[in-house]
Scaffold this motif. Structure first.
Motif, PDB file in Angstrom:
ATOM      1  N   GLU A 165      -3.742   1.779   8.141  1.00 42.17           N
ATOM      2  CA  GLU A 165      -3.373   2.322   9.447  1.00 42.17           C
ATOM      3  C   GLU A 165      -2.514   3.581   9.369  1.00 42.17           C
ATOM      4  OE1 GLU A 165      -4.512   1.314  12.292  1.00 42.17           O
ATOM      5  OE2 GLU A 165      -5.597  -0.407  11.483  1.00 42.17           O
ATOM      6  N   VAL A 166      -1.779   3.764   8.272  1.00 44.93           N
ATOM      7  CA  VAL A 166      -0.815   4.868   8.181  1.00 44.93           C
ATOM      8  C   VAL A 166      -1.226   5.848   7.078  1.00 44.93           C
ATOM      9  CG1 VAL A 166       1.620   5.465   7.886  1.00 44.93           C
ATOM     10  CG2 VAL A 166       0.999   3.269   8.929  1.00 44.93           C
ATOM     11  N   PRO A 167      -1.789   6.994   7.437  1.00 43.68           N
ATOM     12  CA  PRO A 167      -2.220   7.974   6.435  1.00 43.68           C
ATOM     13  C   PRO A 167      -1.081   8.428   5.526  1.00 43.68           C
ATOM     14  CG  PRO A 167      -3.088   8.535   8.608  1.00 43.68           C
ATOM     15  CD  PRO A 167      -2.104   7.426   8.813  1.00 43.68           C
ATOM     16  N   GLU A 168       0.135   8.474   6.077  1.00 42.39           N
ATOM     17  CA  GLU A 168       1.288   8.926   5.277  1.00 42.39           C
ATOM     18  C   GLU A 168       1.586   7.975   4.121  1.00 42.39           C
ATOM     19  OE1 GLU A 168       1.865  10.616   9.434  1.00 42.39           O
ATOM     20  OE2 GLU A 168       1.116   8.771   8.534  1.00 42.39           O
ATOM     21  N   ILE A 169       1.284   6.689   4.312  1.00 38.92           N
ATOM     22  CA  ILE A 169       1.478   5.730   3.216  1.00 38.92           C
ATOM     23  C   ILE A 169       0.383   5.923   2.169  1.00 38.92           C
ATOM     24  CG2 ILE A 169       1.443   3.285   2.583  1.00 38.92           C
ATOM     25  CD1 ILE A 169       2.785   2.640   5.220  1.00 38.92           C
ATOM     26  N   LYS A 170      -0.837   6.062   2.628  1.00 39.38           N
ATOM     27  CA  LYS A 170      -1.956   6.245   1.704  1.00 39.38           C
ATOM     28  C   LYS A 170      -1.797   7.518   0.883  1.00 39.38           C
ATOM     29  CE  LYS A 170      -6.977   5.871   1.537  1.00 39.38           C
ATOM     30  NZ  LYS A 170      -8.217   5.667   2.327  1.00 39.38           N
ATOM     31  N   SER A 171      -1.247   8.576   1.495  1.00 38.01           N
ATOM     32  CA  SER A 171      -1.076   9.846   0.786  1.00 38.01           C
ATOM     33  C   SER A 171       0.149   9.848  -0.120  1.00 38.01           C
ATOM     34  CB  SER A 171      -0.951  10.990   1.800  1.00 38.01           C
ATOM     35  OG  SER A 171       0.290  10.916   2.504  1.00 38.01           O
ATOM     36  N   GLY A 172       1.063   8.896   0.086  1.00 35.01           N
ATOM     37  CA  GLY A 172       2.279   8.844  -0.723  1.00 35.01           C
ATOM     38  C   GLY A 172       3.472   9.520  -0.087  1.00 35.01           C
ATOM     39  N   ALA A 173       3.291  10.102   1.095  1.00 31.24           N
ATOM     40  CA  ALA A 173       4.415  10.749   1.779  1.00 31.24           C
ATOM     41  C   ALA A 173       5.443   9.712   2.226  1.00 31.24           C
ATOM     42  CB  ALA A 173       3.919  11.543   2.987  1.00 31.24           C
ATOM     43  N   VAL A 174       4.961   8.524   2.553  1.00 31.28           N
ATOM     44  CA  VAL A 174       5.835   7.400   2.890  1.00 31.28           C
ATOM     45  C   VAL A 174       5.558   6.294   1.880  1.00 31.28           C
ATOM     46  CG1 VAL A 174       6.392   5.618   4.600  1.00 31.28           C
ATOM     47  CG2 VAL A 174       5.943   7.967   5.344  1.00 31.28           C
ATOM     48  N   VAL A 175       6.625   5.724   1.327  1.00 36.42           N
ATOM     49  CA  VAL A 175       6.500   4.694   0.297  1.00 36.42           C
ATOM     50  C   VAL A 175       7.025   3.365   0.820  1.00 36.42           C
ATOM     51  CG1 VAL A 175       7.206   3.991  -2.028  1.00 36.42           C
ATOM     52  CG2 VAL A 175       6.755   6.403  -1.529  1.00 36.42           C
ATOM     53  N   ILE A 176       6.264   2.297   0.594  1.00 37.92           N
ATOM     54  CA  ILE A 176       6.736   0.949   0.920  1.00 37.92           C
ATOM     55  C   ILE A 176       7.575   0.468  -0.257  1.00 37.92           C
ATOM     56  CG2 ILE A 176       6.064  -1.432   1.410  1.00 37.92           C
ATOM     57  CD1 ILE A 176       3.487  -0.352   2.640  1.00 37.92           C
ATOM     58  N   LYS A 177       8.859   0.287  -0.026  1.00 37.25           N
ATOM     59  CA  LYS A 177       9.780  -0.105  -1.100  1.00 37.25           C
ATOM     60  C   LYS A 177       9.755  -1.606  -1.364  1.00 37.25           C
ATOM     61  CE  LYS A 177      11.967   3.680  -2.462  1.00 37.25           C
ATOM     62  NZ  LYS A 177      12.056   4.080  -3.880  1.00 37.25           N
ATOM     63  N   SER A 178       9.708  -2.407  -0.312  1.00 39.68           N
ATOM     64  CA  SER A 178       9.677  -3.862  -0.483  1.00 39.68           C
ATOM     65  C   SER A 178       9.211  -4.514   0.811  1.00 39.68           C
ATOM     66  CB  SER A 178      11.048  -4.409  -0.898  1.00 39.68           C
ATOM     67  OG  SER A 178      12.023  -4.131   0.097  1.00 39.68           O
ATOM     68  N   ILE A 179       8.690  -5.726   0.670  1.00 35.63           N
ATOM     69  CA  ILE A 179       8.242  -6.514   1.818  1.00 35.63           C
ATOM     70  C   ILE A 179       8.673  -7.958   1.613  1.00 35.63           C
ATOM     71  CG2 ILE A 179       6.244  -7.398   3.088  1.00 35.63           C
ATOM     72  CD1 ILE A 179       4.710  -4.931   2.403  1.00 35.63           C
ATOM     73  N   SER A 180       9.193  -8.566   2.670  1.00 35.02           N
ATOM     74  CA  SER A 180       9.439 -10.006   2.653  1.00 35.02           C
ATOM     75  C   SER A 180       8.733 -10.599   3.864  1.00 35.02           C
ATOM     76  CB  SER A 180      10.934 -10.329   2.674  1.00 35.02           C
ATOM     77  OG  SER A 180      11.556  -9.811   3.828  1.00 35.02           O
ATOM     78  N   ARG A 181       8.124 -11.741   3.654  1.00 35.14           N
ATOM     79  CA  ARG A 181       7.265 -12.270   4.719  1.00 35.14           C
ATOM     80  C   ARG A 181       7.322 -13.788   4.798  1.00 35.14           C
ATOM     81  NH1 ARG A 181       0.647 -12.396   5.086  1.00 35.14           N
ATOM     82  NH2 ARG A 181       0.519 -12.739   7.348  1.00 35.14           N
ATOM     83  N   GLU A 182       7.347 -14.296   6.013  1.00 37.27           N
ATOM     84  CA  GLU A 182       7.081 -15.706   6.289  1.00 37.27           C
ATOM     85  C   GLU A 182       5.865 -15.706   7.202  1.00 37.27           C
ATOM     86  OE1 GLU A 182      10.458 -18.073   7.381  1.00 37.27           O
ATOM     87  OE2 GLU A 182      11.528 -17.556   5.527  1.00 37.27           O
ATOM     88  N   ALA A 183       4.716 -15.944   6.583  1.00 41.48           N
ATOM     89  CA  ALA A 183       3.427 -15.740   7.231  1.00 41.48           C
ATOM     90  C   ALA A 183       3.323 -16.466   8.564  1.00 41.48           C
ATOM     91  CB  ALA A 183       2.304 -16.202   6.304  1.00 41.48           C
ATOM     92  N   GLY A 184       2.822 -15.736   9.551  1.00 41.57           N
ATOM     93  CA  GLY A 184       2.622 -16.286  10.877  1.00 41.57           C
ATOM     94  C   GLY A 184       3.830 -16.162  11.778  1.00 41.57           C
ATOM     95  N   GLN A 185       4.971 -15.785  11.192  1.00 38.82           N
ATOM     96  CA  GLN A 185       6.202 -15.682  11.979  1.00 38.82           C
ATOM     97  C   GLN A 185       6.796 -14.274  11.953  1.00 38.82           C
ATOM     98  OE1 GLN A 185       8.946 -19.096  11.586  1.00 38.82           O
ATOM     99  NE2 GLN A 185       7.385 -20.046  10.310  1.00 38.82           N
ATOM    100  N   ARG A 186       7.214 -13.831  10.764  1.00 41.40           N
ATOM    101  CA  ARG A 186       7.896 -12.538  10.722  1.00 41.40           C
ATOM    102  C   ARG A 186       7.761 -11.886   9.352  1.00 41.40           C
ATOM    103  NH1 ARG A 186      12.272 -12.003  14.371  1.00 41.40           N
ATOM    104  NH2 ARG A 186      12.788  -9.800  14.592  1.00 41.40           N
TER     105      ARG A 186
END
Length: 379
Positions: free
Chosen positions: A215-236
């Motif tokens: 969804e985010v071209p800036e992430i795919k291009s590397g202009a924006v970097v995902i540093k970390s993700i924490s998830r509890e699936a179905g909630q948040r």
């Protein structure tokens, strides 16, 4: 023992399934020899089978060593007897003597069938491993094909490869029905020797990452970097992002015009809440942002990877979250142990004393740059 149709069938399998005829021939030779010994022999004799596709023949041989004096009749033959078979045999040579097994047609046919099925199965397994070797950690579309008491089986891609979604990889509350179309995260490809199994997930944090990359071209291009993700699936989910380019609004890029980008991800996740948080190299500042949507007054480092976050009294429940979820996700996102305290509780502990080093405390007066919804504020 066999006719030309048998070998023609092997040639057809090579063309259709990509399995070399020589692979079948070798496997059949070994399997037929083993089947013969199991049926007729004690196992002491050495038996070899030779298939000749050009002449459409299968021949059986005993294999013995030419010796001066025979001690083991099952494995040895005198040089004189060997030279009756072929004059050129010398001491120590392996002597092949052809024989015709009694009533072996039925066993030969059954063995051939088993070997062919086994080789087809092994080829399917190897093809699966080859096709999906570079698909690990990727996002794929699939169709639900079967559901048992616990597991969900899906068809992946165009090759009709089966994927398995175990209970722990399913999202609590999501209902799966046969013929449902889903996006899944390829978690692992396992080879247990007999089968190749593609394990997929709807609950993995990697699913969220891949959805944002789409969804985010800036992430795919590397202009924006995902540093970390924490998830509890179905909630948040909490996702920390960053851009080295000061001209790029990392949070805004992920949110999109009128929330279009983040809403597309949320819709795919079935309404799961997503907090987009601006990562900071200052861990205490990062902790304060990670506790969004709660306003954080201050964060104080207690020891290595451990901190106390102070929030207004009326925001304590929001900072901690239902069943501790918000604080728990913040801790996973940052990699720090976070103890959340209200201002009144912190005052009693006298943690508002001035620190000896400025970098040991984060002043929460600065607003964390996070994307939060009205719904989050009310949670």
């Amino acid at each position: 023992m066999v006719n030309k149709d048998f070998f023609l069938a092997l040639a057809d399998l090579e063309a259709e399934k990509g399995i070399s005829e020589s692979v079948f021939i070798e496997a059949l030779q070994n399997a037929l020899a083993s089947a013969y010994k199991k049926q007729y022999e004690s196992g002491a004799s050495i038996v070899e089978v030779k298939l000749n596709p050009e002449k459409s023949t299968i021949k059986f041989y005993t294999v013995k060593t030419a010796v001066a004096e025979v001690e083991d009749k099952e494995k040895e033959i005198s040089l004189a007897e060997a030279q009756l078979i072929k004059k050129s045999y010398k001491l120590g040579d392996e002597v092949y003597e052809e024989f015709v097994p009694k009533d072996f047609g039925r066993i030969a046919a059954q063995t051939a069938k088993q070997v062919i099925l086994q080789k087809l199965h092994e080829t399917e397994r190897d093809n699966t491993l080859s096709e999906f070797s570079d698909k690990k950690d990727e996002l794929m579309s699939c169709v639900v094909r079967k559901i048992d008491a616990k597991n969900v089986y899906v068809e992946l891609g165009k090759g009709q490869i089966e994927g398995l979604m175990l209970p722990q990889d399913q999202v609590p509350g999501e209902k799966y029905e046969v013929n449902d179309r889903l996006k899944v995260y390829v978690k692992n490809i396992k080879n247990n020797g007999r089968n190749a199994q593609v394990l997929v997930s709807r609950a993995a944090a990697g699913l969220v990452k891949r959805l944002f990359e789409i969804e985010v071209p800036e992430i795919k291009s590397g202009a924006v970097v995902i540093k970390s993700i924490s998830r509890e699936a179905g909630q948040r989910t909490k996702m920390a992002i960053f851009s080295e380019d000061a001209q790029v609004d990392a949070v805004g890029a992920c949110v999109g015009n009128k929330g279009a980008r983040v809403n597309a991800v949320v819709e795919e996740l079935g309404g799961e809440k997503v907090d987009i948080i601006l990562w900071s190299e200052n861990p205490l500042e990062f902790i304060a942002k990670a506790l969004s949507p709660a306003k954080v007054v201050s964060v104080t480092q207690v020891d290595e990877k451990s901190a106390i976050a102070v929030v207004p009294d009326d925001k304590l429940s929001l900072a901690i979250g239902r069943d501790g979820q918000n604080a728990r996700l913040a801790a996973r996102l940052t990699g720090w142990k976070i103890d959340v305290k209200s201002e009144s509780a912190a005052a009693k502990m006298d943690i508002f004393r001035e620190n000896e080093e400025e970098e040991e405390e984060f002043d929460g007066d600065a607003e964390p740059e996070t994307q939060e919804s009205e719904e989050n504020e009310q949670e």
